[in-house]
Scaffold this motif. Structure first.
Motif, PDB file in Angstrom:
ATOM      1  N   THR A  73       0.850  -1.188   0.000  1.00  0.00           N
ATOM      2  CA  THR A  73       0.000   0.000   0.000  1.00  0.00           C
ATOM      3  C   THR A  73       0.885   1.237   0.000  1.00  0.00           C
ATOM      4  O   THR A  73       2.120   1.149   0.073  1.00  0.00           O
ATOM      5  CB  THR A  73      -0.921   0.031   1.227  1.00  0.00           C
ATOM      6  N   ALA A  74       0.246   2.385  -0.060  1.00  0.00           N
ATOM      7  CA  ALA A  74       1.007   3.639  -0.070  1.00  0.00           C
ATOM      8  C   ALA A  74       1.817   3.828   1.212  1.00  0.00           C
ATOM      9  O   ALA A  74       2.832   4.531   1.213  1.00  0.00           O
ATOM     10  CB  ALA A  74       0.051   4.815  -0.263  1.00  0.00           C
ATOM     11  N   SER A  75       1.401   3.178   2.284  1.00  0.00           N
ATOM     12  CA  SER A  75       2.073   3.383   3.572  1.00  0.00           C
ATOM     13  C   SER A  75       2.723   2.127   4.134  1.00  0.00           C
ATOM     14  O   SER A  75       3.383   2.193   5.179  1.00  0.00           O
ATOM     15  CB  SER A  75       1.074   3.927   4.600  1.00  0.00           C
ATOM     16  N   HIS A  76       2.552   0.969   3.463  1.00  0.00           N
ATOM     17  CA  HIS A  76       3.098  -0.268   4.014  1.00  0.00           C
ATOM     18  C   HIS A  76       3.828  -1.084   2.953  1.00  0.00           C
ATOM     19  O   HIS A  76       3.314  -1.270   1.847  1.00  0.00           O
ATOM     20  CB  HIS A  76       1.981  -1.136   4.624  1.00  0.00           C
ATOM     21  N   TYR A 299       7.430  -5.457  -5.431  1.00  0.00           N
ATOM     22  CA  TYR A 299       7.443  -4.255  -4.599  1.00  0.00           C
ATOM     23  C   TYR A 299       8.412  -3.279  -5.227  1.00  0.00           C
ATOM     24  O   TYR A 299       9.575  -3.623  -5.484  1.00  0.00           O
ATOM     25  CB  TYR A 299       7.866  -4.603  -3.166  1.00  0.00           C
ATOM     26  N   ILE A 300       7.941  -2.074  -5.509  1.00  0.00           N
ATOM     27  CA  ILE A 300       8.765  -1.065  -6.170  1.00  0.00           C
ATOM     28  C   ILE A 300       9.018   0.098  -5.231  1.00  0.00           C
ATOM     29  O   ILE A 300       8.087   0.643  -4.624  1.00  0.00           O
ATOM     30  CB  ILE A 300       8.078  -0.569  -7.464  1.00  0.00           C
ATOM     31  N   GLU A 301      10.289   0.460  -5.124  1.00  0.00           N
ATOM     32  CA  GLU A 301      10.694   1.665  -4.403  1.00  0.00           C
ATOM     33  C   GLU A 301      11.259   2.658  -5.400  1.00  0.00           C
ATOM     34  O   GLU A 301      11.721   2.282  -6.482  1.00  0.00           O
ATOM     35  CB  GLU A 301      11.784   1.358  -3.377  1.00  0.00           C
ATOM     36  N   VAL A 302      11.257   3.907  -5.038  1.00  0.00           N
ATOM     37  CA  VAL A 302      11.968   4.940  -5.786  1.00  0.00           C
ATOM     38  C   VAL A 302      12.972   5.564  -4.817  1.00  0.00           C
ATOM     39  O   VAL A 302      12.589   6.136  -3.790  1.00  0.00           O
ATOM     40  CB  VAL A 302      10.997   5.993  -6.352  1.00  0.00           C
ATOM     41  N   LEU A 303      14.262   5.404  -5.129  1.00  0.00           N
ATOM     42  CA  LEU A 303      15.330   5.804  -4.220  1.00  0.00           C
ATOM     43  C   LEU A 303      16.136   6.963  -4.798  1.00  0.00           C
ATOM     44  O   LEU A 303      16.285   7.088  -6.024  1.00  0.00           O
ATOM     45  CB  LEU A 303      16.262   4.632  -3.944  1.00  0.00           C
ATOM     46  N   ASP A 304      16.708   7.778  -3.907  1.00  0.00           N
ATOM     47  CA  ASP A 304      17.563   8.877  -4.355  1.00  0.00           C
ATOM     48  C   ASP A 304      18.988   8.379  -4.566  1.00  0.00           C
ATOM     49  O   ASP A 304      19.273   7.172  -4.454  1.00  0.00           O
ATOM     50  CB  ASP A 304      17.516  10.045  -3.358  1.00  0.00           C
ATOM     51  N   ARG A 342       3.617   7.519  -7.323  1.00  0.00           N
ATOM     52  CA  ARG A 342       2.486   8.117  -6.629  1.00  0.00           C
ATOM     53  C   ARG A 342       1.324   7.135  -6.653  1.00  0.00           C
ATOM     54  O   ARG A 342       1.132   6.409  -7.617  1.00  0.00           O
ATOM     55  CB  ARG A 342       2.091   9.437  -7.296  1.00  0.00           C
ATOM     56  N   TRP A 343       0.553   7.112  -5.592  1.00  0.00           N
ATOM     57  CA  TRP A 343      -0.603   6.225  -5.504  1.00  0.00           C
ATOM     58  C   TRP A 343      -1.859   6.985  -5.894  1.00  0.00           C
ATOM     59  O   TRP A 343      -2.094   8.112  -5.443  1.00  0.00           O
ATOM     60  CB  TRP A 343      -0.739   5.657  -4.091  1.00  0.00           C
ATOM     61  N   ARG A 344      -2.676   6.343  -6.746  1.00  0.00           N
ATOM     62  CA  ARG A 344      -3.935   6.931  -7.168  1.00  0.00           C
ATOM     63  C   ARG A 344      -5.036   5.897  -6.984  1.00  0.00           C
ATOM     64  O   ARG A 344      -5.002   4.839  -7.612  1.00  0.00           O
ATOM     65  CB  ARG A 344      -3.884   7.359  -8.641  1.00  0.00           C
ATOM     66  N   SER A 345      -5.966   6.198  -6.097  1.00  0.00           N
ATOM     67  CA  SER A 345      -7.093   5.291  -5.819  1.00  0.00           C
ATOM     68  C   SER A 345      -6.610   3.884  -5.506  1.00  0.00           C
ATOM     69  O   SER A 345      -7.160   2.893  -5.993  1.00  0.00           O
ATOM     70  CB  SER A 345      -8.058   5.264  -7.018  1.00  0.00           C
ATOM     71  N   PRO A 348      -0.504   1.972  -7.551  1.00  0.00           N
ATOM     72  CA  PRO A 348       0.760   2.680  -7.734  1.00  0.00           C
ATOM     73  C   PRO A 348       0.990   3.043  -9.206  1.00  0.00           C
ATOM     74  O   PRO A 348       0.760   2.231 -10.103  1.00  0.00           O
ATOM     75  CB  PRO A 348       1.809   1.667  -7.256  1.00  0.00           C
ATOM     76  N   VAL A 349       1.453   4.278  -9.432  1.00  0.00           N
ATOM     77  CA  VAL A 349       1.683   4.785 -10.784  1.00  0.00           C
ATOM     78  C   VAL A 349       3.070   5.409 -10.844  1.00  0.00           C
ATOM     79  O   VAL A 349       3.477   6.150  -9.932  1.00  0.00           O
ATOM     80  CB  VAL A 349       0.618   5.835 -11.167  1.00  0.00           C
ATOM     81  N   LEU A 350       3.820   5.085 -11.902  1.00  0.00           N
ATOM     82  CA  LEU A 350       5.124   5.690 -12.138  1.00  0.00           C
ATOM     83  C   LEU A 350       4.933   6.919 -13.012  1.00  0.00           C
ATOM     84  O   LEU A 350       4.375   6.838 -14.110  1.00  0.00           O
ATOM     85  CB  LEU A 350       6.069   4.694 -12.825  1.00  0.00           C
ATOM     86  N   LEU A 351       5.419   8.064 -12.538  1.00  0.00           N
ATOM     87  CA  LEU A 351       5.255   9.326 -13.249  1.00  0.00           C
ATOM     88  C   LEU A 351       6.577   9.736 -13.898  1.00  0.00           C
ATOM     89  O   LEU A 351       7.635   9.628 -13.284  1.00  0.00           O
ATOM     90  CB  LEU A 351       4.803  10.427 -12.285  1.00  0.00           C
TER      91      LEU A 351
END
Length: 441
Positions: A73-76, A299-304, A342-345, A348-351
């Motif tokens: 989820t967006a938070s877990h 599971y996808i992360e976006v890292l700096d 970003r999460w939409r409804s 997860p969506v990659l922008l």
């Protein structure tokens, strides 16, 4: 002595399996369709043979694939990632001793695949091992261990994407034709056990791959495939053939696609722009405003740049964790591609996804694709290299210190002509700009 320009693609140069080994779940209808494809009078000059190697059990599991985000989820972070870390910490040499997800240091493609045997679990069942050699669109070609079931996972994922537009794939005729357009590449006829023996064909649209250039459109129109797949360059070449038939849909991947709508108009079918890698499988497909992540057990992360999670909507590197390939479990695998998440409804969506841009080099009067250059240089086993064409048309190949400049120049000459070779320290580059050009297309 063969004069084939790329030794790895010399027709039937390696030992091959029998058809019974290639298709354990083969049907009589599939066998007839395979023979039709192989014996077609206007078929391409096939130079390879392979099958899906799917057992009846694997087919059943693929057809019952459990779509969903599985606790992500967006938070877990999903709970299964902890279970994967625990299992990998016990059985995978690369991750030996890792105890928690936070202990896992993100790893890039070069580091992971340069010693890929260390990423294979000690207790892995190797009886169905497939060693897939990548095309090289992301840099040096590499080998990726996988199972037939993981290799075929793209098919139900394709169907999931198509279902969103009310499109289905039937077991009749030819289901899928994958097209390439380069002087040399594998091309073969096959059938899909997942699709009950429907045809699956890979063809090269370069005229040299056919008995006659006119055979290309004739053969493809006879096949009347339900789906085409390829990259933007090969699909553009397909659109120029003047086919009379129209597929149900087209999948474009491997490179950035600027305008799906324009390509769809040329091919007379909806075009789905998909994103993924050989190592991860399909990850997302383009939708309005971004690339929607497919509902898989990933599971996808976006890292700096420091390996820390980016805030929601902030651009960084796409990092993937997945255990769906039992021969190559991925823990925080750095793809080298960048986007914001970003999460939409609840989805997860990659922008702003930055995929691999197609690069061409002008050599004389013809364009040379970057994948062709990769195939040519792969036998040199270079750990890294860069190829750049300047505004004056001159091509420079940059290689690591200690590499024989004369050897590289000789290897490049048949495809690129005379090139300048320079050496430098490329070891610290996590993802060099492999190919670049200042020439106008």
């Amino acid at each position: 002595m063969s004069d084939y320009p790329i030794p790895a693609y010399e027709p039937m140069s390696d030992a091959v399996l029998t058809d019974a080994e290639r298709w354990p779940a083969q049907t009589s209808a599939g066998a007839r369709r395979l023979e039709w494809l192989r014996s077609h009078p206007r078929a391409p000059l096939y130079n390879h043979a392979c099958g899906d190697r799917l057992t009846a059990g694997a087919v059943e599991r693929l057809r019952g694939y459990d779509f969903g985000y599985h606790g992500w989820t967006a938070s877990h972070r999903p709970q299964w990632t902890d279970e994967l870390v625990e299992r990998a910490g016990r059985s995978v040499p690369r991750y030996r001793g890792v105890r928690s997800f936070g202990d896992v240091v993100p790893v890039g493609r070069g580091e992971l695949l340069s010693r890929v045997e260390r990423a294979v679990p000690d207790d892995a069942d190797l009886s169905e091992l497939i060693v897939h050699t990548t095309s090289g669109s992301r840099g040096p070609a590499a080998t990726v261990p996988m199972t037939p079931e993981f290799c075929a996972l793209d098919l139900p994922l394709f169907e999931h994407v198509l279902a969103g537009r009310g499109i289905s794939v039937s077991a009749d005729g030819v289901a899928l034709v994958t097209v390439y357009a380069m002087p040399v590449t594998y091309q073969f006829a096959a059938v899909s056990s997942y699709w009950d023996g429907a045809g699956v064909v890979k063809v090269n649209l370069h005229p040299s791959a056919w008995r006659s250039p006119g055979d290309r459109a004739a053969f493809l129109d006879d096949c009347a495939p339900q789906l085409y797949s390829g990259n933007p360059l090969s699909l553009s070449a397909l659109a120029e053939l003047g086919l009379s038939g129209r597929p149900k849909a087209v999948f474009s991947g491997a490179m950035a696609l600027d305008s799906p709508a324009a390509l769809a108009e040329k091919l007379g079918a909806p075009v789905f722009d998909v994103y993924g890698t050989t190592e991860t499988g399909l990850l997302a497909h383009r939708t309005e405003g971004g690339h929607t992540v497919l509902p898989r057990r990933v599971y996808i992360e976006v890292l700096d740049e420091d390996g820390q999670p980016c805030p929601d909507g902030t651009r960084g590197e796409i990092v993937v964790t997945s255990g769906e390939n039992p021969l190559l479990p991925l823990l925080r695998y750095r793809t080298g591609d960048h986007a914001a998440l970003r999460w939409r409804s609840g989805v997860p969506v990659l922008l702003g996804l930055a995929g691999r841009e197609p690069v061409r080099f002008l050599v004389g009067s013809r364009w040379v694709e970057s994948i062709e250059v990769t195939q040519l240089l792969t036998p040199l086993a270079l750990p890294a290299y860069e190829v750049h064409q300047g505004q004056d048309g001159g091509i420079t190949v940059t290689v690591p210190v200690g590499t024989s400049e004369s050897l590289v120049a000789a290897a490049a000459r048949p495809l690129l002509g005379e090139v300048a070779v320079r050496t430098t320290d490329l070891r610290t580059a996590t993802k060099p700009q492999r190919y670049s050009t200042q020439m106008m297309r």
